[in-house]
Design an enzyme around this catalytic site. Structure first.
Site, short mmCIF file in Angstrom:
data_model
loop_
_atom_site.label_atom_id
_atom_site.label_comp_id
_atom_site.label_asym_id
_atom_site.label_seq_id
_atom_site.Cartn_x
_atom_site.Cartn_y
_atom_site.Cartn_z
CB VAL A 279 -14.76 -152.83 59.98
CG1 VAL A 279 -15.16 -151.61 60.78
CG2 VAL A 279 -15.95 -153.42 59.26
CB ALA A 280 -9.78 -152.73 61.86
CG ASP A 326 -9.74 -103.28 48.35
OD1 ASP A 326 -8.98 -103.32 47.39
OD2 ASP A 326 -10.93 -103.64 48.33
P1 ATP Z 1 -9.42 -99.19 47.88
O1 ATP Z 1 -9.18 -99.92 46.60
O2 ATP Z 1 -8.29 -99.25 48.83
O3 ATP Z 1 -10.73 -99.43 48.51
P2 ATP Z 1 -10.36 -96.69 46.96
O4 ATP Z 1 -11.66 -96.94 47.56
O5 ATP Z 1 -9.70 -95.38 47.20
O6 ATP Z 1 -9.29 -97.68 47.41
P3 ATP Z 1 -11.52 -96.39 44.44
O7 ATP Z 1 -12.84 -96.53 45.04
O8 ATP Z 1 -11.21 -97.02 43.15
O9 ATP Z 1 -10.44 -96.93 45.42
O10 ATP Z 1 -11.20 -94.83 44.37
C1 ATP Z 1 -10.14 -94.35 43.63
C2 ATP Z 1 -10.12 -92.84 43.65
O11 ATP Z 1 -11.30 -92.34 43.05
C3 ATP Z 1 -10.08 -92.24 45.05
O12 ATP Z 1 -8.77 -92.00 45.46
C4 ATP Z 1 -10.82 -90.93 44.88
O13 ATP Z 1 -9.95 -89.91 44.49
C5 ATP Z 1 -11.78 -91.21 43.75
N1 ATP Z 1 -13.10 -91.50 44.25
C6 ATP Z 1 -13.46 -92.42 45.16
N2 ATP Z 1 -14.78 -92.40 45.36
C7 ATP Z 1 -15.28 -91.46 44.56
C8 ATP Z 1 -16.60 -90.98 44.30
N3 ATP Z 1 -17.65 -91.47 44.91
N4 ATP Z 1 -16.74 -89.98 43.41
C9 ATP Z 1 -15.68 -89.48 42.77
N5 ATP Z 1 -14.43 -89.90 42.96
C10 ATP Z 1 -14.22 -90.86 43.85
#
Ligand code: ATP
Length: 906
Positions: A279-280, A326
């Site tokens: 056991v030990a 991100d």
């Molecule tokens: P991360 O990856 O750091 O979160 P992020 O959120 O900017 O970055 P994405 O969401 O891929 O990455 O967005 C990339 C690009 O797309 C943005 O820089 C913006 O120009 C465009 N974008 C983001 N959201 C929208 C949207 N809802 N409609 C249209 N274009 C968008």
């Protein structure tokens, strides 16, 4: 509910006794009672009884119970009682710890249940997926895991990936029509969505037809239910170690047993000795103790906003060498505000204030501006709740980037609600992070209400747009690919090179000031296009750009420094513009030259070797698509890194899976990323990752400490038992004394080591080598420490024995060994710092455990009935002091070692 797919949707809703506006609270309650919670029954759930049974069926306990029975037969009732008492105490201790750990883990599991948007009594509310009932109207969005089986009643570009059910990895296009086929295969029921499948694109609404075990996945749940986690590397290590030690122990037991018999010792005594020794020597409880330490650690981490989904993560966190994060929302605040508008040739400061402030706009012709703000608000899935009072925060629902656009329109008196009535959406192409843009098509009502809402159709008509208009918004570079004209005031010009370079220049100047820039464009849409139900992104007229500020979160800069000191590289990976990314990164001192930013395109075509060279030195990546993230993780891992990677979107799941620690966002993240993640940040904050690493390192440290402690103590006993006979002392410790040491006096302090606070230098040293055995270069140390403790206790006993072979020599061995263990635990607490500079207040459990063990030991020496049970003899005060003093030898030796290595370091 069979064949719901063959019914008209209205009929389906009727059959399910529901309505489009959803169920009432009373109906929900009734259905919850009738159909139960929406969860798959967990086969592997460990009830308290199961935990207890597992405790009692451990090899060690079975050996002990067998020993108790045998001693009872032989008539040694005294031994039986003690053995049983030890078993009971040990079981209580083990059970309560394991139960606590189990509860902590299941609490964590409960927290990981996704949230679902449902419509109840006309209102959209968010509930836990387990509360969904048949008849509920569920809203599905890209990134959701479908919470129950449902008949779709409305869809918009809805695509669902059903591999959990059908094995097919290609996403299926869904619709809400009827299916005529009498018995279509599951994958062909295009108007149904099934529990556990994943929405990869678009939106939809469905009415729940089945929940919990009645769902399709519930029927095959037994196949996929094996949710039990594999062992962590640490546990595997320990298992192996346990096996080696068990074999070793068997050998030694045999030797001791045979030698004892040869010397003519009593068979029964030798039997009990052998049992106690086994056991030990076998640390078979260690993997369990490790699980407990990890689970309780995970519980502590939750208080610091890190929800651990897999226990292995706690351990791996301590070895992380790179954090890939991100930008938006993790490193920055994600509280977006439009601060600048840029239309062809015109720049408008939109102010920083939160309150509506239309006066700041020019009095002159604002038609282009109105179209721009309208487009921004309509091509948009966010909504805002306007502040009731000035200066109050606006409540945004949806993506903050989009919310900022809705709010910008609101500030000049354009309300999204009015707009939607005047120009309802008829078609859309959702945003995705590959295209980086989004398009919606709107019908223009002939008789809209609301002043501004009426103005906009008027402006559009001036551009020949009568019935339908498309708005596209997105990253400017991506938007320019689909534009061929540009709006300047009321005039439309071809988008020639001159215009292009002017737009790019404006975009760059906004981005290099840290702004997130979103462009917007529009075009007329023909009726035939609307009828075809697809909208193409082409021939657009560029209107302008929105510039938004999104400052870095507080504390991020410090966390990046902390990580650096801890040997961890921070890498920012963003979909945003390289200049925006560069600005933020430079403000956080991640890079000193903004040209060090690489883009997704830069790394797309590189060979593995080339890529590895780039990733070895690049800290900021911009305009990255999810598949680039996967490449970056792979490359970093090829170079021996342990990578933590964050992600929030649907397409981030593969990268999170690939990373050693996949990190999902608790607030803005999709269900899919949370499902594959090892850890979820409940506050979406980068700094939480760094504190989780710190916590992970601490837990690993502590585990290492208590493993060392327990093994060193075990070795102490082994050496005593093994060397004793060579000095002529045939049985240096009585069997029950061995049990006592093992299960009582060293168990408590070992547990207390698990809650040691982090050492000062925890984030000042390099990450734990990941492949390293927990016992790496510790093996000899513990053997040696064991030998030293054995030498002191056995030596003392030997001298006493020489003096008086009927005296308390054995009690001296016993006590000295116990005391030296208590000193050892104090010495082991800190790896580098002297005991005298380590505060006792930081771990009161340890102080209590040591004090408790000390008192227990005194009770064995001084309380008559305990003395009889444990075959001890009275020690005089001087003897006791000698025993304590010699026991402390190990502590002094440790002090010398610490002082020497401190000198070497300096
Ligand atoms: P991360 O990856 O750091 O979160 P992020 O959120 O900017 O970055 P994405 O969401 O891929 O990455 O967005 C990339 C690009 O797309 C943005 O820089 C913006 O120009 C465009 N974008 C983001 N959201 C929208 C949207 N809802 N409609 C249209 N274009 C968008």
């Amino acid at each position: 509910m069979e064949s719901m797919y063959r019914l008209e949707k209205k009929e389906a809703i009727r059959r399910l006794n529901s309505r489009e506006e959803g169920l009432s609270p009373v109906e929900v309650r009734e259905r919850l009672e009738k159909f139960g919670r929406n969860e798959l029954s967990e086969k592997n759930k460990r009830s308290p009884w199961k935990i207890l049974l597992a405790q009692l069926s451990s090899v060690m306990i079975i050996i002990l119970i067998a020993a108790a029975i045998i001693t009872a037969f032989i008539g040694e009732i005294r031994d039986t009682i003690v053995v049983l008492a030890v078993v009971t105490l040990n079981t209580i201790l083990g059970f309560s710890q394991e139960y606590k750990a189990e509860k902590a883990m299941s609490a964590l599991k409960r927290l990981s249940v996704p949230k679902v948007k449902v419509r109840r009594e006309g209102k959209t509310v968010e509930i836990s997926a387990v509360e969904v009932v048949p008849g509920d109207i569920v809203i599905l969005e890209a990134g959701n895991i479908v919470p129950a089986d449902m008949r779709l009643i409305e869809t918009s570009n809805l695509k669902i990936q059903e591999s959990a059910l059908t094995g097919e990895s290609e996403a299926v296009d869904k619709h809400s029509g009827i299916i005529e086929d009498k018995n279509p295969a599951l994958g062909d029921r295009k108007n149904m969505a099934y529990s556990s499948t994943v929405v990869t694109y678009g939106r939809g609404t469905g009415i729940v037809t089945a929940t919990g075990m009645s769902t399709e996945i519930g029927r095959i749940a037994t196949m996929i239910q094996d949710t039990r986690e594999g062992q962590t590397p640490l546990q595997k290590n320990l298992d192996q170690l346990g096996k080696v030690l068990a074999l070793l122990a068997m050998g030694i037991v045999a030797v001791i047993f045979v030698m004892g018999l040869l010397r003519g010792e009593d068979l029964e005594l030798m039997f009990l000795t052998a049992v106690s020794f086994a056991v030990a020597a076998v640390p078979e409880g260690l993997p369990t103790v490790v699980t407990i330490a990890l689970a309780l650690g995970a519980q502590r981490m939750l208080k610091k906003n890190a929800l651990i989904r897999k226990l292995t993560a706690v351990e791996t966190l301590g070895s992380v060498t790179v954090i890939c994060s991100d930008k938006t929302g993790t490193i920055t605040e994600n509280r977006m505000r439009v601060t600048l508008l840029e239309m062809a040739g015109r720049r408008l400061d939109f102010g920083k204030e939160d309150e509506p402030d239309p006066e700041s706009l020019p009095e002159d012709d604002n038609r282009a501006l109105e179209i721009m703000l309208t487009g921004g608000a309509l091509c948009n899935d966010a909504t805002i709740k306007p502040p009731v009072q000035k200066k109050q925060q606006v409540d945004m629902i949806g993506d903050p980037t989009e919310g900022a656009l809705v709010y910008a329109a609101y500030r000049v008196g354009i309300e999204k609600g009015d707009l939607e009535q005047a120009m309802p959406r008829v078609l859309e192409k959702p945003f995705d992070s590959e295209r980086k843009r989004m398009t919606t098509v709107h019908a223009i009502e002939s008789d809209p209400k609301g002043a501004v809402a009426a103005d906009v159709p008027e402006h559009l008509r001036e551009h020949g747009i009568e019935k339908y208009v498309a708005f596209t918004k997105g990253a400017v570079d991506s938007l320019m690919e689909v534009c061929d004209r540009v709006l300047e005031g009321d005039e439309v010009h071809p988008l020639d090179e001159g215009w292009k370079s002017r737009i790019v220049e404006s975009n760059n100047s906004m981005a290099s000031n840290g702004m997130r820039v979103l462009g917007i464009a529009f075009r007329p849409v023909e009726e035939s296009e609307v009828e075809s139900e697809t909208v193409e992104e082409r021939d657009l007229i560029f209107i302008g750009m929105f510039g938004m500020m999104d400052p870095a979160r507080e504390g991020v800069k410090e966390s990046i420094v902390t990580a650096k000191e801890a040997g961890i590289r921070t890498i920012m990976i963003t979909g945003d513009h390289p200049l925006t990314a560069g600005y933020i990164a430079a403000s956080l001192t991640m890079i000193d030259d903004r040209s060090q930013v690489k883009t997704g395109r830069d790394i797309e075509l590189l060979s593995n070797d080339e890529l590895d060279r780039v990733t070895a030195s690049t800290s900021v990546y911009a305009r990255v698509a999810p598949e680039h993230k996967l490449k970056i993780v792979g490359s970093l891992q090829r170079q021996g890194n342990i990578v933590a990677m964050t992600g929030d979107g649907v397409n981030d799941a593969p990268a999170l899976k690939q990373a050693d620690i996949g990190v999902a966002m608790g607030i803005t993240g999709t269900d899919v990323t949370k499902e594959v993640a090892d850890m979820v940040l409940t506050d979406d904050n980068f700094t939480t990752i760094v504190s989780a690493v710190r916590e992970g390192r601490t837990i690993y440290d502590n585990i290492q400490k208590f493993i060392r402690y327990i093994l060193a103590s075990n070795f102490g006993e082994i050496w005593v038992m093994l060397l004793g006979p060579f000095m002529g002392i045939s049985l240096p410790l009585a069997p029950l004394q061995i049990l006592w040491i093992n299960l009582i006096t060293d168990g408590l302090p070992a547990l207390a080591l698990a809650v040691e606070p982090p050492e000062d230098d925890i984030m000042k040293r390099p990450p734990n080598p990941s492949q390293q055995h927990v016992f790496a270069n510790g093996g000899w140390t513990v053997t040696l420490i064991g030998l030293i403790m054995a030498a002191f206790s056995l030596g003392t006993g030997y001298i006493y024995w020489l003096g008086d072979s009927n005296g308390p020599w054995r009690t001296m061995i016993f006590s000295t060994l116990v005391f030296s263990q208590l000193f050892l635990v104090m010495a082991i607490r800190s790896r580098k710092k002297s005991v005298f500079r380590t505060s006792l207040r930081t771990n009161k459990f340890l102080v209590l455990a040591v004090a408790g063990s000390f008192l227990l030991q005194l009770s064995v020496i001084y309380i008559p009935f305990m003395k009889r049970l444990f075959s001890t003899q009275h020690l005089g005060l001087v003897d006791l002091i000698i025993s304590i003093a010699l026991g402390s030898a190990i502590l002094w030796l440790y002090e010398i070692k610490k002082a020497l290595s401190a000198r070497r370091r300096s």
